[in-house]
Scaffold this motif. Structure first.
Motif, PDB file in Angstrom:
ATOM      1  N   LYS A  36       0.807  -1.217   0.000  1.00 34.73           N
ATOM      2  CA  LYS A  36       0.000   0.000   0.000  1.00 34.73           C
ATOM      3  C   LYS A  36       0.846   1.275   0.000  1.00 34.73           C
ATOM      4  CE  LYS A  36      -4.196  -1.891   2.046  1.00 34.73           C
ATOM      5  NZ  LYS A  36      -3.941  -3.304   1.971  1.00 34.73           N
ATOM      6  N   ASP A  37       2.071   1.199   0.479  1.00 31.33           N
ATOM      7  CA  ASP A  37       2.902   2.411   0.497  1.00 31.33           C
ATOM      8  C   ASP A  37       3.319   2.847  -0.909  1.00 31.33           C
ATOM      9  OD1 ASP A  37       4.769   0.383   0.076  1.00 31.33           O
ATOM     10  OD2 ASP A  37       6.081   0.992   1.720  1.00 31.33           O
ATOM     11  N   LEU A  38       2.991   2.058  -1.912  1.00 29.51           N
ATOM     12  CA  LEU A  38       3.233   2.452  -3.297  1.00 29.51           C
ATOM     13  C   LEU A  38       2.348   3.646  -3.682  1.00 29.51           C
ATOM     14  CD1 LEU A  38       4.740   1.732  -5.930  1.00 29.51           C
ATOM     15  CD2 LEU A  38       2.843   0.223  -6.487  1.00 29.51           C
ATOM     16  N   HIS A  39       1.203   3.779  -2.989  1.00 36.52           N
ATOM     17  CA  HIS A  39       0.272   4.882  -3.262  1.00 36.52           C
ATOM     18  C   HIS A  39      -0.085   5.592  -1.955  1.00 36.52           C
ATOM     19  CE1 HIS A  39      -0.384   4.428  -7.540  1.00 36.52           C
ATOM     20  NE2 HIS A  39      -0.221   3.138  -7.334  1.00 36.52           N
ATOM     21  N   PRO A  40       0.844   6.396  -1.436  1.00 35.90           N
ATOM     22  CA  PRO A  40       0.594   7.093  -0.162  1.00 35.90           C
ATOM     23  C   PRO A  40      -0.506   8.147  -0.246  1.00 35.90           C
ATOM     24  CG  PRO A  40       2.620   7.882  -1.158  1.00 35.90           C
ATOM     25  CD  PRO A  40       2.157   6.700  -1.982  1.00 35.90           C
ATOM     26  N   GLU A  41      -0.908   8.515  -1.475  1.00 35.20           N
ATOM     27  CA  GLU A  41      -1.989   9.483  -1.620  1.00 35.20           C
ATOM     28  C   GLU A  41      -3.345   8.902  -1.190  1.00 35.20           C
ATOM     29  OE1 GLU A  41      -1.615   7.544  -5.734  1.00 35.20           O
ATOM     30  OE2 GLU A  41      -0.347   7.928  -4.016  1.00 35.20           O
ATOM     31  N   ILE A  42      -3.429   7.589  -1.084  1.00 32.35           N
ATOM     32  CA  ILE A  42      -4.646   6.941  -0.595  1.00 32.35           C
ATOM     33  C   ILE A  42      -4.526   6.844   0.918  1.00 32.35           C
ATOM     34  CG2 ILE A  42      -6.123   4.900  -0.704  1.00 32.35           C
ATOM     35  CD1 ILE A  42      -5.837   6.274  -3.420  1.00 32.35           C
ATOM     36  N   THR A  43      -5.411   7.526   1.610  1.00 37.35           N
ATOM     37  CA  THR A  43      -5.321   7.566   3.076  1.00 37.35           C
ATOM     38  C   THR A  43      -6.304   6.627   3.755  1.00 37.35           C
ATOM     39  OG1 THR A  43      -6.817   9.466   3.129  1.00 37.35           O
ATOM     40  CG2 THR A  43      -4.451   9.935   3.094  1.00 37.35           C
ATOM     41  N   ASP A  44      -7.374   6.243   3.078  1.00 38.54           N
ATOM     42  CA  ASP A  44      -8.365   5.337   3.661  1.00 38.54           C
ATOM     43  C   ASP A  44      -8.602   4.197   2.678  1.00 38.54           C
ATOM     44  OD1 ASP A  44     -10.611   3.993   4.632  1.00 38.54           O
ATOM     45  OD2 ASP A  44     -11.514   5.832   5.427  1.00 38.54           O
ATOM     46  N   TRP A  45      -7.966   3.083   2.927  1.00 35.16           N
ATOM     47  CA  TRP A  45      -8.036   1.963   1.999  1.00 35.16           C
ATOM     48  C   TRP A  45      -9.400   1.287   2.001  1.00 35.16           C
ATOM     49  CZ3 TRP A  45      -5.174   1.226  -2.041  1.00 35.16           C
ATOM     50  CH2 TRP A  45      -3.925   1.846  -2.090  1.00 35.16           C
ATOM     51  N   THR A  46     -10.147   1.377   3.090  1.00 40.04           N
ATOM     52  CA  THR A  46     -11.493   0.811   3.107  1.00 40.04           C
ATOM     53  C   THR A  46     -12.386   1.560   2.112  1.00 40.04           C
ATOM     54  OG1 THR A  46     -11.247   0.161   5.420  1.00 40.04           O
ATOM     55  CG2 THR A  46     -13.493   0.282   4.563  1.00 40.04           C
ATOM     56  N   VAL A  47     -12.305   2.877   2.135  1.00 36.60           N
ATOM     57  CA  VAL A  47     -13.059   3.693   1.179  1.00 36.60           C
ATOM     58  C   VAL A  47     -12.586   3.396  -0.244  1.00 36.60           C
ATOM     59  CG1 VAL A  47     -13.491   6.065   0.396  1.00 36.60           C
ATOM     60  CG2 VAL A  47     -13.589   5.512   2.831  1.00 36.60           C
ATOM     61  N   ALA A  48     -11.287   3.277  -0.419  1.00 38.08           N
ATOM     62  CA  ALA A  48     -10.722   3.014  -1.744  1.00 38.08           C
ATOM     63  C   ALA A  48     -11.215   1.673  -2.302  1.00 38.08           C
ATOM     64  CB  ALA A  48      -9.199   3.032  -1.691  1.00 38.08           C
ATOM     65  N   ILE A  49     -11.194   0.641  -1.493  1.00 33.86           N
ATOM     66  CA  ILE A  49     -11.638  -0.681  -1.938  1.00 33.86           C
ATOM     67  C   ILE A  49     -13.104  -0.636  -2.359  1.00 33.86           C
ATOM     68  CG2 ILE A  49     -12.086  -3.064  -1.203  1.00 33.86           C
ATOM     69  CD1 ILE A  49      -9.542  -2.759   0.561  1.00 33.86           C
ATOM     70  N   ASN A  50     -13.928   0.037  -1.560  1.00 36.16           N
ATOM     71  CA  ASN A  50     -15.352   0.152  -1.899  1.00 36.16           C
ATOM     72  C   ASN A  50     -15.552   0.928  -3.193  1.00 36.16           C
ATOM     73  OD1 ASN A  50     -16.305  -1.333   0.291  1.00 36.16           O
ATOM     74  ND2 ASN A  50     -16.335   0.461   1.625  1.00 36.16           N
ATOM     75  N   ALA A  51     -14.802   2.012  -3.372  1.00 40.21           N
ATOM     76  CA  ALA A  51     -14.904   2.797  -4.598  1.00 40.21           C
ATOM     77  C   ALA A  51     -14.426   2.002  -5.801  1.00 40.21           C
ATOM     78  CB  ALA A  51     -14.115   4.092  -4.468  1.00 40.21           C
ATOM     79  N   CYS A  52     -13.334   1.278  -5.650  1.00 41.57           N
ATOM     80  CA  CYS A  52     -12.798   0.476  -6.746  1.00 41.57           C
ATOM     81  C   CYS A  52     -13.780  -0.628  -7.152  1.00 41.57           C
ATOM     82  CB  CYS A  52     -11.462  -0.148  -6.365  1.00 41.57           C
ATOM     83  SG  CYS A  52     -10.106   1.026  -6.230  1.00 41.57           S
ATOM     84  N   ALA A  53     -14.448  -1.216  -6.168  1.00 41.33           N
ATOM     85  CA  ALA A  53     -15.395  -2.290  -6.463  1.00 41.33           C
ATOM     86  C   ALA A  53     -16.564  -1.785  -7.304  1.00 41.33           C
ATOM     87  CB  ALA A  53     -15.909  -2.903  -5.158  1.00 41.33           C
ATOM     88  N   LYS A  54     -16.938  -0.531  -7.147  1.00 39.27           N
ATOM     89  CA  LYS A  54     -18.061   0.053  -7.884  1.00 39.27           C
ATOM     90  C   LYS A  54     -17.633   0.694  -9.205  1.00 39.27           C
ATOM     91  CE  LYS A  54     -20.355   1.202  -3.573  1.00 39.27           C
ATOM     92  NZ  LYS A  54     -20.698   2.307  -2.673  1.00 39.27           N
ATOM     93  N   CYS A  55     -16.338   0.912  -9.368  1.00 39.02           N
ATOM     94  CA  CYS A  55     -15.824   1.628 -10.531  1.00 39.02           C
ATOM     95  C   CYS A  55     -15.711   0.706 -11.742  1.00 39.02           C
ATOM     96  CB  CYS A  55     -14.454   2.226 -10.191  1.00 39.02           C
ATOM     97  SG  CYS A  55     -13.726   3.171 -11.531  1.00 39.02           S
ATOM     98  N   GLY A  56     -16.082   1.195 -12.881  1.00 39.78           N
ATOM     99  CA  GLY A  56     -16.003   0.389 -14.104  1.00 39.78           C
ATOM    100  C   GLY A  56     -14.670   0.508 -14.822  1.00 39.78           C
ATOM    101  N   ASN A  57     -13.723   1.249 -14.268  1.00 44.13           N
ATOM    102  CA  ASN A  57     -12.455   1.478 -14.955  1.00 44.13           C
ATOM    103  C   ASN A  57     -11.384   0.449 -14.636  1.00 44.13           C
ATOM    104  OD1 ASN A  57     -13.316   3.779 -16.309  1.00 44.13           O
ATOM    105  ND2 ASN A  57     -12.901   5.056 -14.537  1.00 44.13           N
ATOM    106  N   ASN A  58     -11.588  -0.344 -13.615  1.00 43.60           N
ATOM    107  CA  ASN A  58     -10.507  -1.241 -13.209  1.00 43.60           C
ATOM    108  C   ASN A  58     -10.664  -2.642 -13.706  1.00 43.60           C
ATOM    109  OD1 ASN A  58     -12.356  -2.422 -11.354  1.00 43.60           O
ATOM    110  ND2 ASN A  58     -11.891  -0.818  -9.906  1.00 43.60           N
TER     111      ASN A  58
END
Length: 58
Positions: A36-58
């Motif tokens: 995770k330290d590869l992307h220190p701009e992400i501060t809340d990984w729980t929010v990120a995971i939820n957003a990624c799961a809903k995103c159609g770009n990944n």
């Protein structure tokens, strides 16, 4: 559309366009497959995971 723009996707977490490779990394960081330290701009990984799961770009 030029090649660089084709490699860009909108990231709802960062609220800007990012390279699709960074999108890929963020998704895999969230799932613990990449450090995770590869992307220190992400501060809340729980929010990120939820957003990624809903995103159609990944």
């Amino acid at each position: 559309m030029d090649a660089e723009n084709e490699m860009m996707v909108y990231c709802p977490i960062l609220q800007k366009k990012i390279y699709d490779g960074d999108c890929y990394e963020i998704v895999h960081c969230g799932y613990g497959e990449i450090k995770k330290d590869l992307h220190p701009e992400i501060t809340d990984w729980t929010v990120a995971i939820n957003a990624c799961a809903k995103c159609g770009n990944n």
